[in-house]
Design a protein around this motif. Structure first.
Motif, PDB file in Angstrom:
ATOM      1  N   LEU A   1      27.927 -56.353  24.545  1.00 39.14           N
ATOM      2  CA  LEU A   1      28.355 -54.972  24.330  1.00 39.14           C
ATOM      3  C   LEU A   1      29.881 -54.877  24.326  1.00 39.14           C
ATOM      4  O   LEU A   1      30.556 -55.489  25.159  1.00 39.14           O
ATOM      5  CB  LEU A   1      27.792 -54.083  25.445  1.00 39.14           C
ATOM      6  N   LYS A   2      30.412 -54.098  23.393  1.00 45.50           N
ATOM      7  CA  LYS A   2      31.855 -53.847  23.358  1.00 45.50           C
ATOM      8  C   LYS A   2      32.060 -52.337  23.236  1.00 45.50           C
ATOM      9  O   LYS A   2      31.519 -51.698  22.335  1.00 45.50           O
ATOM     10  CB  LYS A   2      32.529 -54.563  22.184  1.00 45.50           C
ATOM     11  N   VAL A   3      32.855 -51.798  24.168  1.00 44.80           N
ATOM     12  CA  VAL A   3      33.072 -50.354  24.197  1.00 44.80           C
ATOM     13  C   VAL A   3      34.563 -50.060  24.366  1.00 44.80           C
ATOM     14  O   VAL A   3      35.226 -50.632  25.235  1.00 44.80           O
ATOM     15  CB  VAL A   3      32.303 -49.689  25.360  1.00 44.80           C
ATOM     16  N   GLY A   4      35.061 -49.174  23.537  1.00 46.59           N
ATOM     17  CA  GLY A   4      36.386 -48.593  23.723  1.00 46.59           C
ATOM     18  C   GLY A   4      36.185 -47.114  24.016  1.00 46.59           C
ATOM     19  O   GLY A   4      35.206 -46.513  23.573  1.00 46.59           O
TER      20      GLY A   4
ATOM     21  N   VAL B   1      27.624 -40.381  29.760  1.00 42.24           N
ATOM     22  CA  VAL B   1      28.363 -41.561  29.301  1.00 42.24           C
ATOM     23  C   VAL B   1      27.536 -42.823  29.520  1.00 42.24           C
ATOM     24  O   VAL B   1      27.385 -43.657  28.622  1.00 42.24           O
ATOM     25  CB  VAL B   1      29.725 -41.675  30.039  1.00 42.24           C
ATOM     26  N   HIS B   2      26.994 -42.952  30.718  1.00 45.10           N
ATOM     27  CA  HIS B   2      26.208 -44.148  31.043  1.00 45.10           C
ATOM     28  C   HIS B   2      24.953 -44.220  30.176  1.00 45.10           C
ATOM     29  O   HIS B   2      24.637 -45.274  29.596  1.00 45.10           O
ATOM     30  CB  HIS B   2      25.827 -44.134  32.523  1.00 45.10           C
ATOM     31  N   GLY B   3      24.255 -43.096  30.055  1.00 45.16           N
ATOM     32  CA  GLY B   3      23.018 -43.079  29.276  1.00 45.16           C
ATOM     33  C   GLY B   3      23.250 -43.353  27.802  1.00 45.16           C
ATOM     34  O   GLY B   3      22.488 -44.108  27.172  1.00 45.16           O
ATOM     35  N   ALA B   4      24.298 -42.753  27.233  1.00 40.76           N
ATOM     36  CA  ALA B   4      24.572 -42.921  25.804  1.00 40.76           C
ATOM     37  C   ALA B   4      24.938 -44.362  25.469  1.00 40.76           C
ATOM     38  O   ALA B   4      24.481 -44.927  24.467  1.00 40.76           O
ATOM     39  CB  ALA B   4      25.693 -41.973  25.380  1.00 40.76           C
ATOM     40  N   ILE B   5      25.773 -44.979  26.299  1.00 37.51           N
ATOM     41  CA  ILE B   5      26.174 -46.365  26.047  1.00 37.51           C
ATOM     42  C   ILE B   5      24.982 -47.300  26.173  1.00 37.51           C
ATOM     43  O   ILE B   5      24.769 -48.191  25.328  1.00 37.51           O
ATOM     44  CB  ILE B   5      27.306 -46.786  27.012  1.00 37.51           C
ATOM     45  N   THR B   6      24.196 -47.127  27.222  1.00 37.01           N
ATOM     46  CA  THR B   6      23.029 -47.982  27.435  1.00 37.01           C
ATOM     47  C   THR B   6      22.034 -47.863  26.285  1.00 37.01           C
ATOM     48  O   THR B   6      21.534 -48.875  25.765  1.00 37.01           O
ATOM     49  CB  THR B   6      22.342 -47.606  28.764  1.00 37.01           C
ATOM     50  N   HIS B   7      21.760 -46.628  25.879  1.00 38.78           N
ATOM     51  CA  HIS B   7      20.825 -46.420  24.768  1.00 38.78           C
ATOM     52  C   HIS B   7      21.370 -46.996  23.471  1.00 38.78           C
ATOM     53  O   HIS B   7      20.627 -47.650  22.713  1.00 38.78           O
ATOM     54  CB  HIS B   7      20.550 -44.927  24.583  1.00 38.78           C
ATOM     55  N   GLU B   8      22.643 -46.762  23.207  1.00 42.19           N
ATOM     56  CA  GLU B   8      23.220 -47.200  21.930  1.00 42.19           C
ATOM     57  C   GLU B   8      23.241 -48.715  21.814  1.00 42.19           C
ATOM     58  O   GLU B   8      23.076 -49.277  20.721  1.00 42.19           O
ATOM     59  CB  GLU B   8      24.633 -46.625  21.777  1.00 42.19           C
TER      60      GLU B   8
ATOM     61  N   ASP C   1      20.662 -35.090  25.773  1.00 44.50           N
ATOM     62  CA  ASP C   1      20.536 -35.361  27.201  1.00 44.50           C
ATOM     63  C   ASP C   1      19.095 -35.241  27.677  1.00 44.50           C
ATOM     64  O   ASP C   1      18.711 -35.851  28.683  1.00 44.50           O
ATOM     65  CB  ASP C   1      21.418 -34.385  27.983  1.00 44.50           C
ATOM     66  N   VAL C   2      18.306 -34.468  26.982  1.00 49.51           N
ATOM     67  CA  VAL C   2      16.908 -34.271  27.369  1.00 49.51           C
ATOM     68  C   VAL C   2      16.055 -35.478  26.964  1.00 49.51           C
ATOM     69  O   VAL C   2      15.304 -36.036  27.766  1.00 49.51           O
ATOM     70  CB  VAL C   2      16.340 -32.983  26.752  1.00 49.51           C
ATOM     71  N   LYS C   3      16.195 -35.901  25.694  1.00 51.17           N
ATOM     72  CA  LYS C   3      15.400 -37.020  25.191  1.00 51.17           C
ATOM     73  C   LYS C   3      15.996 -38.372  25.554  1.00 51.17           C
ATOM     74  O   LYS C   3      15.310 -39.395  25.480  1.00 51.17           O
ATOM     75  CB  LYS C   3      15.263 -36.903  23.674  1.00 51.17           C
ATOM     76  N   GLY C   4      17.287 -38.393  25.930  1.00 52.74           N
ATOM     77  CA  GLY C   4      17.926 -39.656  26.292  1.00 52.74           C
ATOM     78  C   GLY C   4      18.178 -40.561  25.104  1.00 52.74           C
ATOM     79  O   GLY C   4      18.073 -41.789  25.223  1.00 52.74           O
ATOM     80  N   VAL C   5      18.518 -39.960  23.939  1.00 55.86           N
ATOM     81  CA  VAL C   5      18.777 -40.746  22.735  1.00 55.86           C
ATOM     82  C   VAL C   5      20.023 -40.211  22.046  1.00 55.86           C
ATOM     83  O   VAL C   5      20.434 -39.068  22.243  1.00 55.86           O
ATOM     84  CB  VAL C   5      17.591 -40.681  21.742  1.00 55.86           C
ATOM     85  N   THR C   6      20.637 -41.069  21.203  1.00 61.81           N
ATOM     86  CA  THR C   6      21.747 -40.619  20.367  1.00 61.81           C
ATOM     87  C   THR C   6      21.196 -40.161  19.017  1.00 61.81           C
ATOM     88  O   THR C   6      20.172 -40.658  18.545  1.00 61.81           O
ATOM     89  CB  THR C   6      22.776 -41.739  20.147  1.00 61.81           C
TER      90      THR C   6
END
Length: 503
Positions: free
Chosen positions: A11-14, A243-250, A277-282
């Motif tokens: 994983l790479k995140v900026g 932030v944590h959920g979006a990165i993990t899912h993505e 935020d409800v479904k936990g997906v991007t």
């Protein structure tokens, strides 16, 4: 780097983080700033001016305080501060941007390259990782659109609220140095703490004071080859949980997408996605514009910003010890436990209050005990900061002095703390007024002890004490405290009981 379905993935995140600066007025006009606590609850479209709504003939005037706040954040992040920078117009049309352009900084940001270390474990003195800062530039915020009515009522139209338009906005951009969602969250929390301790933002996520936009892609190794998935930017996250959920899912989604279509960076433009935020997906939003599509050009109404050395030195003096360093010092130099140290550092007002008590001569561990046991309890119950409950650091020092002199006990200290919250009198005067001073007169205490020892019901307890059972002394002390209405000195009582029983 983790392995999945026979491949290795990294994983790479900026991060792009937008911080609303809490100046009283907006970036280019004297209109009130919604990010300031005095104006957050203003009715929609009441914090406006001709400049904000883009009336013809209006001219922007730079907010010096916003510039100073930006420089202080840059210094805290180890950034190179530009000696000269200009303002640019970033052109795009959107209903919440009346001018059809945003005044921003393009190729000459006020804060250039920098770096800061983040901890990799819960132990602030454990291993750390360096995060590179690409830039931090100052701009104005846009307004916002409401797509639902009060109470979540669905509407067939959207409502434009321009209160936020023109708010000073500092955008901090990092290099893609984060390799986990935990690291990204840690950095975000550190940045929020820095901004709050510098006084540039309240950092209240629910009020939109900080918005996070992680840029995410994945390096995949398979069959000796490396593939990089296209970068995806997740827009406008306003909680660390998001932030944590979006990165993990993505991370998982991009690997799955690559396994399906093999599309890599360069084969497809950068895209933006939202977070459900409800479904936990991007959720896909649009293809990201390139810089040239914004048609940047220098703003003709604004002169260059010049930062001379003397101004920079003066601002540097206001960049105090960073919260993370302070946490390490409290745990190391002051020997505080991590929980207590974090409680003192988490709220800037509590930190300042604590350090004022230390300046007045209090021992660090004792000051922490009194403030956390007596002060924060009352502050939390009242829903205010510790500096707002009424007691001064000088009064706290006075309470500690009475404790050290054995003039009051711990329970009386708690009660006295409460009285100090309601009065400007000295703790000693209040202790005398409310009968909290301990009786330390030997003859008076001996009278209490003799009365208890003479009670036949205590014969078994006395026998136990004679036999060396010190724990039994507590029962007699309790009776004496009741007789003295809580004013007897427990330490002296104990000594007198032992002397009389075992002599």
């Amino acid at each position: 780097m983790s392995e999945t379905t026979g491949l290795k993935a990294k994983l790479k995140v900026g991060m792009e983080i937008h911080v609303e600066l809490a100046t009283r007025s907006k970036m280019w006009t004297a209109a009130p700033n919604v990010a300031h606590p005095d104006f957050f609850d203003a009715e929609p479209n009441t914090l406006l001016s001709p400049v904000v709504i883009g009336m013809p003939g209006t001219l922007p005037v730079m907010n010096k305080e916003a510039v100073q706040m930006s420089i202080k954040v840059g210094l805290a992040l180890g950034c190179e501060i530009a000696k000269k920078c200009k303002w640019d117009r970033k052109s795009y049309y959107y209903p919440d941007l009346p001018k059809n352009y945003q005044i921003s900084q393009y190729d000459q940001p006020i804060c250039g390259e920098g770096e800061i270390d983040i901890p990799l474990t819960d132990d602030p003195n454990g291993p750390a990782k360096t995060i590179r800062i690409t830039r931090a530039h100052l701009e104005e915020d846009a307004g916002k659109l409401a797509h639902e009515g009060p109470g979540g009522i669905q509407m067939d139209h959207s409502i434009v609220d321009l209160n936020r338009a023109g708010t000073p906005l500092l955008e901090i951009v990092t290099e893609p140095d984060f390799s986990s969602a935990d690291e990204a969250v840690t950095f975000g929390q550190m940045l929020r703490d820095i901004c709050r301790h510098l006084g540039v933002s309240e950092g209240i996520m629910q009020k939109g004071h900080m918005r996070f936009e992680p840029n995410i892609n994945v390096e995949i190794e398979k069959d000796g080859k490396t593939f990089k998935t296209p970068i995806v930017e997740i827009k406008n996250l306003n909680s660390f949980r998001a932030v944590h959920g979006a990165i993990t899912h993505e991370y998982d989604r991009q690997i799955e997408e690559w396994l399906e279509n093999g599309i890599v960076m360069g084969a497809r433009a950068k895209t933006t996605r939202g977070w459900d935020d409800v479904k936990g997906v991007t959720v896909l939003q649009r293809t990201k514009e390139d810089a040239d599509e914004y048609r940047y050009f220098p703003d003709p109404d604004l002169v260059d910003l010049i930062v001379d050395e003397q101004w920079l030195v003066e601002l540097g003096k206001e960049v105090t010890e960073l919260p993370f360093i302070k946490l390490q010092r409290y745990m190391g130099e002051y020997k505080l436990g991590e929980k207590d140290a974090r409680a003192l550092v988490d709220e800037p007002a509590t930190t300042r209050y604590y350090e004022k008590a230390l300046e007045l001569g209090m021992e660090p561990k004792r000051a922490a005990t009194l403030l956390l046991n007596y002060g924060l309890k009352r502050a939390n119950e009242a829903g205010v900061r510790i500096d707002e409950i009424g007691i001064t650091p000088e009064q706290v020092v006075g309470i500690e002095a009475l404790l050290k002199a054995d003039k009051i006990g711990s329970s009386a200290a708690d009660e006295l703390f409460g009285y100090c919250c309601e009065s400007d009198d000295t703790p000693e005067k209040l202790a005398n007024t409310h009968g909290l001073i301990q009786v330390s007169d030997t003859s008076a205490l001996e009278g209490f002890v003799d009365e208890v020892l003479a009670n036949d019901r205590n014969a078994k307890i006395v026998a136990d004490i004679e036999g060396g059972k010190d724990a039994a002394i507590g029962a007699l002390i309790g009776q004496i405290m009741k007789l003295s209405k809580g004013q007897a000195n427990p330490k002296m009582i104990r000594e007198i009981i032992i002397a009389k029983v075992r002599s």
